[in-house]
Scaffold this active site. Structure first.
Site, PDB file in Angstrom:
ATOM      1  N   GLU A 168     -60.040 -45.937  42.513  1.00 38.04           N
ATOM      2  CA  GLU A 168     -59.221 -44.707  42.510  1.00 38.04           C
ATOM      3  C   GLU A 168     -57.838 -44.886  41.892  1.00 38.04           C
ATOM      4  OE1 GLU A 168     -61.703 -44.611  44.762  1.00 38.04           O
ATOM      5  OE2 GLU A 168     -62.328 -42.550  44.381  1.00 38.04           O
ATOM      6  N   TYR A 170     -55.600 -47.333  42.585  1.00 38.70           N
ATOM      7  CA  TYR A 170     -54.586 -48.009  43.411  1.00 38.70           C
ATOM      8  C   TYR A 170     -54.302 -49.418  42.846  1.00 38.70           C
ATOM      9  CZ  TYR A 170     -55.243 -44.096  46.604  1.00 38.70           C
ATOM     10  OH  TYR A 170     -55.292 -42.835  47.151  1.00 38.70           O
ATOM     11  N   ARG A 218     -64.505 -52.196  47.073  1.00 38.91           N
ATOM     12  CA  ARG A 218     -64.607 -50.880  46.428  1.00 38.91           C
ATOM     13  C   ARG A 218     -63.965 -51.013  45.058  1.00 38.91           C
ATOM     14  NH1 ARG A 218     -66.301 -45.338  46.905  1.00 38.91           N
ATOM     15  NH2 ARG A 218     -64.719 -44.025  45.957  1.00 38.91           N
ATOM     16  N   HIS A 256     -56.896 -41.134  40.422  1.00 39.22           N
ATOM     17  CA  HIS A 256     -56.294 -39.864  40.845  1.00 39.22           C
ATOM     18  C   HIS A 256     -55.689 -39.098  39.675  1.00 39.22           C
ATOM     19  CE1 HIS A 256     -57.148 -40.089  45.013  1.00 39.22           C
ATOM     20  NE2 HIS A 256     -56.521 -41.230  45.172  1.00 39.22           N
ATOM     21  N   GLU A 257     -55.370 -39.792  38.611  1.00 37.41           N
ATOM     22  CA  GLU A 257     -54.757 -39.093  37.465  1.00 37.41           C
ATOM     23  C   GLU A 257     -55.760 -38.800  36.347  1.00 37.41           C
ATOM     24  OE1 GLU A 257     -52.222 -42.366  35.288  1.00 37.41           O
ATOM     25  OE2 GLU A 257     -52.721 -42.984  37.308  1.00 37.41           O
ATOM     26  N   ARG A 293     -69.699 -37.045  45.330  1.00 35.31           N
ATOM     27  CA  ARG A 293     -70.542 -35.867  45.121  1.00 35.31           C
ATOM     28  C   ARG A 293     -72.005 -36.089  45.510  1.00 35.31           C
ATOM     29  NH1 ARG A 293     -70.406 -31.612  46.168  1.00 35.31           N
ATOM     30  NH2 ARG A 293     -71.014 -30.217  44.509  1.00 35.31           N
ATOM     31  N   CYS A 337     -71.063 -30.056  53.716  1.00 36.51           N
ATOM     32  CA  CYS A 337     -69.732 -30.044  53.103  1.00 36.51           C
ATOM     33  C   CYS A 337     -69.831 -29.287  51.791  1.00 36.51           C
ATOM     34  CB  CYS A 337     -69.265 -31.480  52.843  1.00 36.51           C
ATOM     35  SG  CYS A 337     -67.933 -31.568  51.633  1.00 36.51           S
ATOM     36  N   GLN A 342     -60.269 -28.074  50.642  1.00 35.56           N
ATOM     37  CA  GLN A 342     -59.112 -27.313  51.121  1.00 35.56           C
ATOM     38  C   GLN A 342     -58.455 -27.891  52.369  1.00 35.56           C
ATOM     39  OE1 GLN A 342     -61.237 -23.316  50.027  1.00 35.56           O
ATOM     40  NE2 GLN A 342     -59.361 -22.815  51.109  1.00 35.56           N
ATOM     41  N   GLY A 633     -59.457 -12.085  58.499  1.00 31.35           N
ATOM     42  CA  GLY A 633     -58.810 -11.063  57.683  1.00 31.35           C
ATOM     43  C   GLY A 633     -58.507  -9.796  58.448  1.00 31.35           C
ATOM     44  N   ALA A 642     -60.343 -19.297  53.900  1.00 33.17           N
ATOM     45  CA  ALA A 642     -61.487 -19.542  54.777  1.00 33.17           C
ATOM     46  C   ALA A 642     -61.158 -20.584  55.841  1.00 33.17           C
ATOM     47  CB  ALA A 642     -62.684 -19.969  53.947  1.00 33.17           C
TER      48      ALA A 642
HETATM   49 FE1  SF4 Z   1     -66.028 -30.589  52.743  1.00 31.58          FE
HETATM   50 FE2  SF4 Z   1     -64.267 -28.581  52.470  1.00 31.58          FE
HETATM   51 FE3  SF4 Z   1     -64.726 -29.697  54.847  1.00 31.58          FE
HETATM   52 FE4  SF4 Z   1     -63.408 -31.052  52.990  1.00 31.58          FE
HETATM   53  S1  SF4 Z   1     -62.730 -29.168  53.983  1.00 31.58           S
HETATM   54  S2  SF4 Z   1     -65.026 -31.822  54.282  1.00 31.58           S
HETATM   55  S3  SF4 Z   1     -64.489 -30.404  51.162  1.00 31.58           S
HETATM   56  S4  SF4 Z   1     -66.178 -28.523  53.620  1.00 31.58           S
END
Ligand code: SF4
Length: 656
Positions: A168, A170, A218, A256-257, A293, A337, A342, A633, A642
């Site tokens: 990553e 570092y 890693r 990260h960049e 992913r 996930c 967010q 909302g 959300a």
């Molecule tokens: Fe996954 Fe979003 Fe939860 Fe992070 S906030 S673990 S990306 S669902």
């Protein structure tokens, strides 16, 4: 089937119950002065949910190695005592925990008064905008020793393994890359010398912990940086790490960049598997982990079936669902996930405590009854618990969007008799719109998970049933009502908005029959989503008109740039600073930010200019005099996202 994924695995002498490793995540509560209670409860919940080997968030091997001030330093005795408790409790519960040894190098964003960032060379960091100090050669040796001391701590504190953070971008990566290592001494000058630091760290760690203690390295399989580390160097490096004593290589992708999205939702699942497979090809029998992913066990199964890779690292999916492995094993629905970042990555980037959009319980495992602090609306006219009854009670949840579904789920889980009323024909609310956007298909999984759980828990879900004023009597028959009726598109005063080709965003999301020339009016996340969706058809021209200067100003730090780059790639036109809008039958006319008159041809105009609370029902509930909470909302649309909607649903259930 999940035959391959659920087979036991091995890293050195460590036997793993299955092939999934929970990857390291910065949680942001290393510093919480609670004796390690929060951390321990977080990992224990994952052990109970079937997690095998888990890797902690990075623990800095020295104060200068801290990336954000919320991370722990192994020099700190109080932090080590917290870790001792965490390792002890996880071990006693039958879990396996590896401590991640970390040094941020030039990515460090020090606290005021903290040590100044150090790196192989004085190459500025785009994260901190600081230029680190180049390390003298003897200081490099001391950092190698810091890693070795950290590993010895890990073993003594009761951890099952260590992972050395060498990816990553570092510090260890900074030594490897010609972009950040401009030295000409024993630590740099050619690929061989640039590799030397990472190899020396592995060798020193191995020497410190002895031959039997598992050491995972890693490393970055592809830094995705122009003129970065080339493939031959990566291959040679992987072999050298193996020779130095690594028991497994966990392959990360990107720094990260890097200008290439790696963990964002618009990256297809499994996209980076070939990078890890290339490392595996270089090292033969040594276990290699794929990461980035992969968010379902079925995908991990496909990785193991289709490549010689040994293990799969999944991180965020364990935030979304601590019982990911157990649920998958038994074929039960999983809270997937959705890769929104967010509540996790976007927060960890600034050192804030992480949570999860679809699982507001993250970080509160030690005290699940503590609200998330979202402060749902308390109506002063109706005292909370006006009829305190213990045991199961009846609740009506009005609205089956994120807030309503979460509230209903948590109430049903607590044993209450829950009935959900949804005006639309299907549950999901705004999430049902979002799941049509490229990269957001998994939002449908969230709805599926919550509705399946509601069914399992015996809750009733009535779709196509709008609750109105006339239902006061029905509401009164319940002990509580959750008003989660969501939002309405905000109308703006727009000359020509009565024309038939002007639509609100709700209907535009649901409809494929948009014209060839689409104009979106609005600058928030919904406008961005709509433009992204509409631009999927290559023969369509999409233009976004916004009053402000920045498109999607509230979008997450880790995703905004990637989505905007995607819009650019699809030739979406963005016109900021617009005013004096007028819709004509064939075009939208406006004055742009430079003061010029413009006309943008349009056969569909979509207005995405914000939202208003759909809160008509609040009056009725008040009149009924029943205990209630207004969430999501329907309570407040300013700053709505959300994450907040789910958290308020969760908190309302706790308050009942
Ligand atoms: Fe996954 Fe979003 Fe939860 Fe992070 S906030 S673990 S990306 S669902």
């Amino acid at each position: 089937g999940l035959d391959r994924v659920l087979r036991p695995g091995r890293i050195g002498r460590l036997v793993l119950p299955h092939r999934i490793v929970m990857g390291a995540m910065h949680l942001g509560w290393d510093h919480r002065d609670d004796g390690g209670r929060t951390l321990a409860a977080f990992y224990l919940a994952r052990v109970r949910g079937g997690a095998g080997l888990m890797v902690t968030g990075g623990a800095a091997v020295s104060p200068a190695g801290v990336d954000v001030p919320s991370s722990g330093v192994l020099d700190d005795t109080a932090f080590r005592e917290r870790l001792r408790r965490v390792a002890g409790e996880v071990g006693a519960a039958g879990g396996l925990l590896a401590l991640q040894l970390f040094h941020a190098g030039r990515y460090a964003r020090p606290a005021t008064g903290g040590p100044y960032p150090v790196a192989p060379s004085a190459v500025p960091s785009p994260l901190s905008r600081l230029t680190p100090a180049a390390l003298p050669a003897d200081a490099v040796t001391r950092i190698v020793e810091d890693f070795a001391r950290g590993a010895a701590h890990a073993r003594d504190l009761g951890f099952s393994a260590v992972e050395i953070m060498g990816s990553e971008g570092y510090l260890i990566d900074q030594f490897l890359s010609p972009l950040t290592n401009r030295r000409d001494d024993e630590w740099g000058g050619d690929p061989q010398r640039r590799m030397r630091f990472g190899v020396a760290v592995v060798a020193a760690v191995r020497a410190a912990v002895g031959p039997d203690f598992p050491v995972v390295m890693r490393m970055t399989g592809d830094d995705l940086l122009p003129d970065g580390t080339d493939r031959d160097t990566v291959t040679a490096y992987a072999r050298a790490l193996a020779a130095a004593g690594a028991d497994a290589l966990n392959v990360g992708v990107g720094w990260h960049e890097s200008p290439v999205p790696t963990v964002q939702a618009l990256v297809p699942p499994g996209h980076w598997v070939p990078v890890a497979a290339a490392v595996k090809a270089a090292v033969g029998a040594l276990p290699v982990l794929a990461s980035n992913r992969i968010n379902r066990l079925a995908q991990a199964e496909a990785v193991l079936a289709g490549t010689p890779l040994d293990l799969v690292s999944m991180a965020r999916p364990f935030l979304a669902d601590p019982a990911l492995v157990t649920r998958s094993r038994h074929g039960r629905p999983v809270n997937v996930c959705v890769a929104c970042n967010q509540a996790c990555i976007d927060r960890s980037l600034v050192g804030a405590a992480v949570s999860c959009m679809v699982n507001p319980l993250v970080g509160r495992e030690a005290d699940p009854a503590t609200p998330s602090g979202s402060a749902p609306h308390v109506d002063p006219a109706v005292r909370a618990g006006s009829t305190p009854v213990h045991g199961p009670r009846t609740v009506a949840v009005v609205g089956a969007g994120p807030a309503g579904l979460r509230a209903a789920h948590d109430l049903a889980l607590a044993g209450h008799r829950v009935t959900v009323y949804e005006a639309d024909g299907e549950p999901g609310g705004q999430f049902r719109l979002a799941c049509r956007v490229p990269g957001k298909a998994d939002y449908a999984e969230t709805i599926r998970f919550l509705t399946a759980e509601l069914t399992r828990l015996g809750a009733q879900l009535h779709t196509g049933r709008r609750i109105t004023d006339a239902d006061e009597e029905l509401l009164r028959r319940h002990d509580g009502v959750i008003v989660a009726t969501g939002v309405l598109p905000r109308r703006i005063d727009l000359p020509g908005d009565g024309l038939p080709h002007v639509r609100d965003y709700g209907s535009a999301f649901a409809d494929d029959a948009l014209g060839r020339r689409v104009v979106v009016i609005g600058g928030g996340g919904i406008a961005v989503d709509l433009a992204h969706l509409a631009s999927q058809r290559p023969d369509r021209q999409v233009t976004v008109l916004l009053r402000g200067e920045r498109l999607g100003p509230r979008m997450g730090r880790s995703t905004r740039w990637a989505v905007l780059a995607e819009l650019r790639r699809r030739a979406v036109q963005v016109v900021p600073g617009v005013r004096d809008l007028r819709v004509d039958p064939d075009a939208v006319r406006l004055v742009d930010g430079t003061g010029a008159d413009r006309s943008v041809p349009a056969d569909t105009v979509v207005v995405a200019a914000g939202q208003l609370p759909a809160d008509d029902l609040v009056r009725t509930v008040r009149r009924a005099g029943v205990w209630h909470r207004v969430v999501g909302g329907a309570r407040d649309t300013s700053g709505l996202d959300a994450v907040r909607a789910f958290a308020e649903g969760h908190d309302a259930a706790l308050a009942f």
